[in-house]
Design an enzyme around this catalytic site. Structure first.
Site: not given
Length: 360
Positions: A35, A252
């Site tokens: 899947k 950051y």
């Protein structure tokens, strides 16, 4: 020249891991679970490794059709079943078996009037409380389905809630008591039960994450004594080097501050490539075969690593984000998720190379 990041898919590892599943459940047949496009690997890329499976299990009709078109002749099971009458026609055309977890799905098959019987796996809700008939309604559901035109063989199935963390006995006892004297093959075991709960093996096992080298529990130490191999390697390179003095920060939000003078490597990989943005400082990573750590915040296209353990590393040094040296489950655990998600989240912009070996 494109960025140096690459994902390497190793069908030989999938083939090996499938054999591990077969050895753990020698008296059961194996439904290989592919899947989510084979857990992000690409069904076409790993298809050649699945020839020894007795069947394939997945969710998506389009993926089922692709598997048939690749030449697969053995059973294919739709794990969530059909959703429309048109789905029933496709299941009939391509000889797909389907789960039935509610009366509406039985009614769809009945209304579609297939000319060839469709095999089904009747789903029991034995405690997971997602899909399936409850214990008190299961036998009546089996009787209705047995009397429905257009339905072929009926197998009995359920799904475990915590096979990766504890006992499955409570669900097994419910399943066995409810299905006593009901005819049909049984299917219960996912990867965790295939590995750790032989009582649950029954007629069919359904290995998923273990085929791709991941731990069903999400913890690499739980499979450290098993011979599973990583089927996906995410690799890049150092594209920049900075020397930071004590007190300087990187990235950051300035979340990492150097305590001493240190070299920092910049890696061509970020969250737009599928690396988890929330991976904190300390997430394991390998540079030139040496395990080190990420530092600072992951950005869209780059992340930064501590080069202290690898003083000879520089621009062009090979970096493994995950694979055999750095377990995907360890990266995921550090980021507060599981390896399943990282496999499935690999971004489309990352070039993929299928290799004949277990390493790039």
């Amino acid at each position: 020249m494109p960025r140096p990041i690459r994902a390497y898919i190793h069908p030989s590892a999938v083939r090996h891991n499938l054999e591990v599943a077969r050895q753990r459940a020698p008296n059961s047949r194996t439904l290989a679970v592919v899947k989510a496009n084979a857990y992000g690997h690409g069904i076409e890329r790993v298809y050649s490794a699945l020839k020894d499976a007795d069947g394939i299990a997945l969710l998506d009709l389009d993926e089922a059709v692709r598997v048939r078109q690749l030449g697969w002749k053995k059973p294919i099971l739709l794990l969530e079943g059909v959703f429309t009458r048109a789905d029933v026609s496709i299941a009939e055309e391509f000889s797909l078996a389907t789960a039935i977890h509610c009366d509406e799905q039985r009614e769809l098959i009945e209304a579609a009037k297939p000319t060839r019987p469709i095999d089904v796996f009747l789903k029991m809700n034995s405690g997971m409380n997602r899909l399936g008939f409850t214990l008190d309604k299961y036998r009546a559901a089996w009787e209705r389905i047995s009397a429905t035109d257009g339905i072929g063989k009926i197998a009995l199935m359920s799904h475990f809630a915590n096979a990766d963390q504890g006992s499955v006995d409570w669900q097994l006892e419910r399943f066995d008591e409810t299905t006593r004297d009901i005819r049909g093959e049984r299917s219960l075991a996912n990867s965790a039960a295939t590995l750790w709960h032989p009582r649950a093996h029954r007629d069919w096992v359904r290995p998923g994450i273990m085929l791709y080298g991941g731990s069903p529990s999400g913890l690499s130490q739980d499979v450290k004594d098993l011979p599973l191999r990583a089927s996906m390697t995410l690799q890049s390179e150092i594209i920049g080097v900075q020397t930071m003095s004590a007190g300087e920060t990187v990235g950051y939000a300035r979340t990492f501050q150097a305590g001493v003078t240190m070299r920092i490597g910049v890696v061509a990989c970020g969250y737009a490539d599928g690396y988890p943005r929330h991976a904190p400082t300390g997430t394991p990573i390998s540079v030139d075969g040496v395990t080190t750590r990420t530092v600072g915040r992951v950005s869209m296209d780059m992340l930064t690593v501590d080069l202290t353990p690898c003083p000879n590393a520089g621009i062009g040094s090979k970096v493994e984000l995950w694979g055999n040296a750095v377990k995907i489950d360890d990266v995921a655990s550090s980021a507060g998720t599981i390896g399943y998600e990282l496999m499935c989240a690999l971004a489309r912009r990352v070039p993929v190379v299928v290799t004949s070996r277990d390493t790039p």
